[in-house]
Design an enzyme around this catalytic site. Structure first.
Site, short mmCIF file in Angstrom:
data_model
loop_
_atom_site.label_atom_id
_atom_site.label_comp_id
_atom_site.label_asym_id
_atom_site.label_seq_id
_atom_site.Cartn_x
_atom_site.Cartn_y
_atom_site.Cartn_z
CG ASP A 8 -2.02 -0.99 1.17
OD1 ASP A 8 -2.37 -1.42 0.07
OD2 ASP A 8 -2.53 -1.37 2.24
NE ARG B 69 -4.11 -2.07 -4.46
CZ ARG B 69 -3.67 -2.37 -3.24
NH1 ARG B 69 -3.26 -1.41 -2.44
NH2 ARG B 69 -3.62 -3.61 -2.83
#
Length: 292
Positions: free
Chosen positions: A125, A175
């Site tokens: 992340d 992502r």
């Protein structure tokens, strides 16, 4: 709002936390890994893969960091044992980046090695802008030995075009998210229109790269744009409890979709970001408080 703030007033803090958690359950699987596995299997039954995240960030000491690493290793094993189709995603500061760069790199290498043993992917992340440079550097180091890893890039940061090019050059996987942290204008675009334009630009770069990437947005217009690119190297990723109807539509069209499923006791900061993001979530909170 913090847990400390909840306890600093005269009202019943336990009741307030229960009310907030009732809302948080829309986006959070629960407190335990077992609850997260249950939510992941449900996502699998609905035609999606699952991305599990043990909530936590800004770990202040090595004890916290060690607990997070052990939780993820156990979670990955549990996913294999229960036959979950999916992977895990974790934040750098949860694995020690706020404490020590080398510790964080070592911990990501440990998780990436375990993921490789189990045949699972690993997502990293992205957090606030002060950690962006170190996170990308750590990712590219891990990528050298573990190609089945990817990193989130935030379209609202001005630097993200250069970052995407750099990652593509190294064969990395991105992502693409809009970004959910508050950043000064020197680092981030100031308006939603600017963020959307940059997201579209980065989307085209990723589609043309040939590298696997993830379209991680709930914005229907941007999702349609990604679908129309007809890229066969992408996956759509959305958060648990948000745009379920859109997820179902994409699955029905035979497109790969993953649901991001967080769990754990640190649900409050995550939920506050979700509530801030959409007016609909504020209405959900208000309705929950009224109906209690």
């Amino acid at each position: 709002m913090t847990a400390q703030a909840l306890h600093s007033h005269s009202y019943d803090s336990t009741l307030m936390e229960r009310l907030l958690f009732r809302v948080a359950k829309k986006w959070v699987a629960g407190y335990s890994a077992g609850e997260a596995i249950g939510a992941a299997l449900d996502a699998n039954r609905r035609g999606m893969s699952a991305i599990l995240n043990f909530l936590g960030e800004d770990a202040a000491d090595r004890t916290q960091v060690g607990l997070a690493v052990r939780e993820y290793l156990s979670l990955m094993e549990l996913m294999r044992a229960r036959g979950v189709r999916g992977c895990v995603s974790t934040k750098p500061t949860q694995l020690g980046l706020a404490v020590d760069y080398d510790t964080c790199l070592q911990n990501f290498s440990v998780l990436a090695k375990k993921a490789k043993e189990l045949g699972q992917f690993l997502w990293i992340d992205m957090e606030s802008a002060r950690f962006t440079e170190d996170t990308i550097t750590i990712y590219l180091e891990v990528l050298k030995d573990h190609p089945m890893t990817g990193v989130a890039i935030q379209a609202y940061l001005r630097r993200s075009g250069a970052d995407v090019l750099h990652i593509i050059e190294h064969g990395g996987k991105v992502r693409l998210v809009k970004g959910a942290y508050h950043e000064p204008e020197e680092h981030a675009f100031a308006t939603g229109e600017e963020v959307d334009r940059n997201y579209s630009r980065l989307l085209k770069m990723l589609a043309e790269s040939g590298n696997f990437f993830a379209v991680a947005t709930h914005d229907g217009r941007l999702v349609d744009e990604a679908v129309n690119l007809r890229a066969n190297n992408c996956e759509f990723q959305m958060l648990m409890g948000i745009r379920d109807e859109l997820k179902s539509q994409l699955v029905a069209r035979g497109l790969p979709v993953a649901e991001y499923i967080p769990y754990g006791s640190q649900w409050l900061p995550y939920s506050v970001r979700r509530i801030r993001e959409r007016k609909r979530n504020l209405l959900l909170l208000a309705r929950s408080l009224v109906q209690s």
